[in-house]
Structure formats: C-alpha cells, structure tokens
Design a protein around this motif. Sequence first.
Motif, PDB file in Angstrom:
ATOM      1  N   MET A  88      98.575  94.610  76.340  1.00  0.00           N
ATOM      2  CA  MET A  88      98.420  95.331  77.607  1.00  0.00           C
ATOM      3  C   MET A  88      96.950  95.669  77.855  1.00  0.00           C
ATOM      4  N   LYS A  89      96.274  96.092  76.825  1.00  0.00           N
ATOM      5  CA  LYS A  89      94.845  96.410  76.941  1.00  0.00           C
ATOM      6  C   LYS A  89      94.078  95.170  77.384  1.00  0.00           C
ATOM      7  N   ALA A  90      94.377  94.035  76.772  1.00  0.00           N
ATOM      8  CA  ALA A  90      93.710  92.786  77.134  1.00  0.00           C
ATOM      9  C   ALA A  90      93.989  92.426  78.597  1.00  0.00           C
ATOM     10  N   TRP A  91      95.218  92.614  79.041  1.00  0.00           N
ATOM     11  CA  TRP A  91      95.576  92.298  80.415  1.00  0.00           C
ATOM     12  C   TRP A  91      94.801  93.182  81.393  1.00  0.00           C
ATOM     13  N   SER A 147      89.598 101.579  84.743  1.00  0.00           N
ATOM     14  CA  SER A 147      90.189 102.769  85.367  1.00  0.00           C
ATOM     15  C   SER A 147      90.734 102.443  86.749  1.00  0.00           C
ATOM     16  N   ASP A 148      90.007 101.596  87.492  1.00  0.00           N
ATOM     17  CA  ASP A 148      90.497 101.196  88.806  1.00  0.00           C
ATOM     18  C   ASP A 148      91.810 100.428  88.702  1.00  0.00           C
ATOM     19  N   VAL A 149      91.942  99.612  87.675  1.00  0.00           N
ATOM     20  CA  VAL A 149      93.189  98.860  87.464  1.00  0.00           C
ATOM     21  C   VAL A 149      94.343  99.831  87.255  1.00  0.00           C
ATOM     22  N   VAL A 150      94.146 100.786  86.366  1.00  0.00           N
ATOM     23  CA  VAL A 150      95.211 101.744  86.044  1.00  0.00           C
ATOM     24  C   VAL A 150      95.538 102.605  87.266  1.00  0.00           C
ATOM     25  N   ARG A 157      99.154 104.040  91.691  1.00  0.00           N
ATOM     26  CA  ARG A 157      99.313 104.167  93.145  1.00  0.00           C
ATOM     27  C   ARG A 157     100.477 103.314  93.622  1.00  0.00           C
ATOM     28  N   ARG A 158     100.540 102.075  93.150  1.00  0.00           N
ATOM     29  CA  ARG A 158     101.646 101.188  93.544  1.00  0.00           C
ATOM     30  C   ARG A 158     102.991 101.739  93.084  1.00  0.00           C
ATOM     31  N   GLU A 159     103.039 102.287  91.891  1.00  0.00           N
ATOM     32  CA  GLU A 159     104.289 102.860  91.386  1.00  0.00           C
ATOM     33  C   GLU A 159     104.693 104.081  92.204  1.00  0.00           C
TER      34      GLU A 159
END
Length: 84
Positions: A12-15, A29-32, A37-39
């Motif tokens: 998951m970290k790699a993704w 951080s933007d990815v997370v 936000r989507r969830e």
Amino acid sequence: MATMNISLPDPMKAWVEEQAKSGRYANTSDVVRDLIRREQIKADKIANMQRLIDEGRASGISDRTPRQIFEDVKAEFERRKGAA
C-alpha cells in the motif's frame, strides 16, 4: 492542518508513493487526502440513498398502477424541463 501518522503495509505504501510520483498529486499526503475525500463523498451518497429508501418504505404501498406512476414522473420531468 493537523498531522497524523499512519502505518501501511509495504504494498500500500508503494502504491501511494507511485500515485504521488505520477504527477497527479504533489505528495503522498495529497494522495491520502484525495482518497479520504472520495470516501466521504461516497459515504454521503450512500447515506442519502438510504434516507430516500427509508422514506419510500415509510410512505407505504401505492394504489396507483405502474403506468400511472410513470405518467406522473414523466409529467413532473416535463414540468421541470420547461421551468429551466
């Protein structure tokens, strides 16, 4: 903005890191934040659908035929379309 430390399995970290490197995001951080936000949006949509289902079930069984219901919906659609 608050800081939060999370633990992720290596895959998951790699993704997340790959998503950040793709250029779509400035950093991990933007990815997370985007995933959260989507969830949140998804959860709001599900809650709204559940509310509509509950309202429908609470309204009881109609004595109108499916054809009558369709015609009423069609008329409402046309009314709204004409008002726009």
